[in-house]
Design an enzyme around this catalytic site. Structure first.
Site, PDB file in Angstrom:
ATOM      1  N   LYS A 225       0.800  -1.217   0.000  1.00  0.00           N
ATOM      2  CA  LYS A 225       0.000   0.000   0.000  1.00  0.00           C
ATOM      3  C   LYS A 225       0.839   1.276   0.000  1.00  0.00           C
ATOM      4  CE  LYS A 225      -3.940  -2.066  -0.272  1.00  0.00           C
ATOM      5  NZ  LYS A 225      -5.056  -1.858   0.625  1.00  0.00           N
TER       6      LYS A 225
ATOM      7  N   SER B  56      -2.320 -12.871   4.732  1.00  0.00           N
ATOM      8  CA  SER B  56      -2.865 -12.736   3.377  1.00  0.00           C
ATOM      9  C   SER B  56      -1.904 -13.351   2.363  1.00  0.00           C
ATOM     10  CB  SER B  56      -3.134 -11.272   3.042  1.00  0.00           C
ATOM     11  OG  SER B  56      -1.948 -10.508   3.039  1.00  0.00           O
TER      12      SER B  56
END
Length: 306
Positions: free
Chosen positions: A43, A265
């Site tokens: 991100k 994840s």
């Protein structure tokens, strides 16, 4: 080389072949290691895009307060990108998400507002919108709705993967979806280059992409409670729904066998890549993405067996 800003280190992350697992002959799984970004996650790429575009388009100035709902990594990425401008930042985070990520956002100067875990990310979005509506000079990037989200990865991560492979054709691209930006942007880029590439989205149980009901899960950073407009069912060829047990098993094994300290994840993405490898012809090349590292989840016992 002397860099001028920590943001100069964003991108150009390594692509690593993962070894030590039983795969069909000649089949390879390679992973983009996004924890090597300076803020520790994929991100960072989005944070720079949102802030710099906001200034270019005039939606942000030096007096703007940035308000964003986030599980944490996007907040960290935005916070790093906003540092040089001295912007005020408010990040709205469901209580359940890791304390390490919340701590890092605060260290960057942000105010962190918690919402109830039971309300999920939807509750955080609603709270962020309410805070923005009650204040002046705010900018609400809303990664879950903003087309700049997939565009970021279309412009950066997709081309990097192709360059890293020196033109070798990918059989399948496998990646998790939280906001859906990474998966949508990279998939679009790869499909334009190789229309036959198989694109596979990964979700935890409790996510709704495959049509199941929403529910709780321990795998952090992926999973959807609603589907953004930029991620339609045309964006992917298959969905793998991965249990928490599978995700955390591979999270542990990637550390034990490969020395890779990744978040859950990433474990889920690798679990799906292994499933794909068993279905595809021998000699396939599967590319996946490991979005962040495990250090920001230690308070949640990421290596505990489930």
């Amino acid at each position: 080389m002397i860099i001028q800003s920590v943001n100069d280190l964003i991108g150009k992350t390594p692509l690593m072949q993962i070894s030590g697992y039983a795969l069909p002959e000649g089949t390879r799984i390679v992973a983009k290691l996004e924890m090597f970004n300076p803020g520790g996650s994929i991100k960072d790429r989005l944070g720079v895009k949102l802030i710099e575009t906001g200034f270019l388009e005039g939606t942000i100035n030096k007096d703007t307060t940035i308000i964003e709902p986030t599980a944490g990594n996007t907040g960290i990425g935005i916070g790093m990108a906003a540092l040089k401008y001295g912007l005020k930042m408010i990040f709205v985070v469901p209580e359940k998400f890791s304390q390490e990520k919340q701590m890092l956002m605060r260290v960057l100067g942000a105010e962190v507002v918690n919402t109830p875990t039971a309300e999920g990310i939807k509750g955080a979005v609603q709270k962020a919108k309410a805070l923005s509506a009650s204040s002046e000079h705010t900018y609400l990037p809303l990664q879950f709705e903003n087309p700049l989200n997939p565009q970021t990865y279309y412009e950066t991560l997709g081309p990097e993967i192709v360059k890293d492979l020196d033109g070798e054709q990918i059989t399948a691209f496998v990646a998790g979806a939280g906001s859906g930006g990474t998966f949508s942007g990279v998939s679009r880029y790869l499909k334009e280059k190789w229309p036959e590439v198989r694109t596979v989205v990964v979700e935890p149980e409790g996510s709704i992409i495959a049509g199941g009901p929403p529910g709780p899960h321990d795998t952090e950073g992926i999973g959807m409670e609603s589907i953004p407009e930029f991620m339609s069912d045309q964006s992917y060829d298959a969905v793998h729904t991965i249990t928490d047990q599978e995700a955390f098993y591979y999270t542990r094994e990637l550390a034990r066998r490969n020395g890779l300290f990744v978040g859950s994840s990433s474990g889920a993405a690798f679990a799906a890549a292994v499933k794909e490898a068993q279905q595809l012809p021998p000699g396939s090349l599967i590319v996946t993405v490991f979005p962040d590292g495990s250090e920001r989840y230690l308070s949640q016992d990421i290596y505990k067996e489930r």
